[in-house]
Design a protein around this motif. Sequence first.
Motif, PDB file in Angstrom:
ATOM      1  N   ILE A  81       0.848  -1.198   0.000  1.00 55.43           N
ATOM      2  CA  ILE A  81       0.000   0.000   0.000  1.00 55.43           C
ATOM      3  C   ILE A  81       0.879   1.241   0.000  1.00 55.43           C
ATOM      4  O   ILE A  81       0.624   2.207  -0.714  1.00 55.43           O
ATOM      5  CB  ILE A  81      -0.950   0.014   1.219  1.00 55.43           C
ATOM      6  N   SER A  82       1.936   1.216   0.794  1.00 55.82           N
ATOM      7  CA  SER A  82       2.863   2.349   0.843  1.00 55.82           C
ATOM      8  C   SER A  82       3.486   2.603  -0.526  1.00 55.82           C
ATOM      9  O   SER A  82       3.586   3.744  -0.980  1.00 55.82           O
ATOM     10  CB  SER A  82       3.960   2.085   1.879  1.00 55.82           C
ATOM     11  N   VAL A 103       3.765   3.772   6.587  1.00 52.90           N
ATOM     12  CA  VAL A 103       2.371   3.707   6.127  1.00 52.90           C
ATOM     13  C   VAL A 103       1.431   4.111   7.254  1.00 52.90           C
ATOM     14  O   VAL A 103       0.509   4.905   7.056  1.00 52.90           O
ATOM     15  CB  VAL A 103       2.018   2.279   5.649  1.00 52.90           C
ATOM     16  N   GLN A 144      -4.684  11.470  -2.291  1.00 52.41           N
ATOM     17  CA  GLN A 144      -4.299  10.940  -0.983  1.00 52.41           C
ATOM     18  C   GLN A 144      -5.512  10.482  -0.177  1.00 52.41           C
ATOM     19  O   GLN A 144      -5.481   9.449   0.468  1.00 52.41           O
ATOM     20  CB  GLN A 144      -3.518  12.008  -0.206  1.00 52.41           C
ATOM     21  N   VAL A 199      -6.729   6.991  -0.792  1.00 51.57           N
ATOM     22  CA  VAL A 199      -5.912   5.889  -0.292  1.00 51.57           C
ATOM     23  C   VAL A 199      -6.548   5.282   0.953  1.00 51.57           C
ATOM     24  O   VAL A 199      -6.537   4.066   1.143  1.00 51.57           O
ATOM     25  CB  VAL A 199      -4.470   6.355  -0.016  1.00 51.57           C
ATOM     26  N   THR A 257       1.596   7.855   7.857  1.00 47.47           N
ATOM     27  CA  THR A 257       0.995   8.603   6.751  1.00 47.47           C
ATOM     28  C   THR A 257      -0.527   8.541   6.807  1.00 47.47           C
ATOM     29  O   THR A 257      -1.209   9.561   6.686  1.00 47.47           O
ATOM     30  CB  THR A 257       1.496   8.052   5.399  1.00 47.47           C
ATOM     31  N   LEU A 258      -1.069   7.329   6.988  1.00 47.73           N
ATOM     32  CA  LEU A 258      -2.518   7.171   7.020  1.00 47.73           C
ATOM     33  C   LEU A 258      -3.120   7.827   8.262  1.00 47.73           C
ATOM     34  O   LEU A 258      -4.170   8.468   8.185  1.00 47.73           O
ATOM     35  CB  LEU A 258      -2.893   5.691   6.954  1.00 47.73           C
ATOM     36  N   VAL A 286      -0.094   8.112  -6.181  1.00 48.15           N
ATOM     37  CA  VAL A 286      -0.551   9.382  -5.609  1.00 48.15           C
ATOM     38  C   VAL A 286       0.519  10.451  -5.789  1.00 48.15           C
ATOM     39  O   VAL A 286       0.277  11.496  -6.397  1.00 48.15           O
ATOM     40  CB  VAL A 286      -0.897   9.235  -4.103  1.00 48.15           C
ATOM     41  N   GLU A 287       1.712  10.188  -5.266  1.00 49.83           N
ATOM     42  CA  GLU A 287       2.750  11.214  -5.235  1.00 49.83           C
ATOM     43  C   GLU A 287       3.444  11.410  -6.580  1.00 49.83           C
ATOM     44  O   GLU A 287       3.655  12.535  -7.010  1.00 49.83           O
ATOM     45  CB  GLU A 287       3.773  10.880  -4.144  1.00 49.83           C
ATOM     46  N   GLN A 301       0.899   3.941  -2.957  1.00 48.85           N
ATOM     47  CA  GLN A 301       0.618   5.341  -2.642  1.00 48.85           C
ATOM     48  C   GLN A 301       1.701   6.247  -3.214  1.00 48.85           C
ATOM     49  O   GLN A 301       1.409   7.266  -3.834  1.00 48.85           O
ATOM     50  CB  GLN A 301       0.525   5.525  -1.125  1.00 48.85           C
ATOM     51  N   LYS A 302       2.959   5.890  -2.987  1.00 49.68           N
ATOM     52  CA  LYS A 302       4.052   6.721  -3.499  1.00 49.68           C
ATOM     53  C   LYS A 302       4.011   6.825  -5.028  1.00 49.68           C
ATOM     54  O   LYS A 302       4.217   7.894  -5.587  1.00 49.68           O
ATOM     55  CB  LYS A 302       5.399   6.163  -3.039  1.00 49.68           C
TER      56      LYS A 302
END
Length: 195
Positions: free
Chosen positions: A36-37, A136, A52, A55, A139-140, A44-45, A40-41
Amino acid sequence: MTEEERKPSDKRLLWLLFKNCFVISACTFGGGMVIISMLQKKFVEELGWIEQKEVMDLVAIAQSCPGVMAVNASMIIGYRVAGVAGTLVTAFGTVLPPMLILTAVSACYVQFRENHVIALLLRGMQAGVAAVMMNVTMTLAGSVLKEKETLPILMLVGASAAIVFFGVDIILIILVCGGVSAVVAVRGQKGGDAV
């Protein structure tokens, strides 16, 4: 990327989805939260294909659905970006690397099991996986805290305490939090209709 550029017929988009999911899956060890991390990177990023805030929903849905969390998450991203074709491509891209690696490992299982270097390598990977999972989590949790809404913050604290201090099963936590959120959402819709 505009909606026009996200059409399932866009072979380049499907190739990018497959390639990114394949590379992430091939280079990620440690289970669903680690991937998931990475997703996301990347999505999303770097690529900006999902937001974000999405996520959080992605993680909740991927954990709640039957099957492997990493595959569920990648399929949701694939569908979001390129529809059904994106779902199929990301599922295949996520499943293929572990399938190939496990086939090779199972063929040489005895040699892998008794190799001191590989045992040390796997032990080192555990530390890296722990660091990624902490990233993760922070961040979440940060995205929940940033919203400054009381109920999600209380649910975050309550769920964390239930898991850490009382050993409550994660499935029960997900069901309870999902149920509470559903009740709040339904009440909010009824209140909005009455106005």
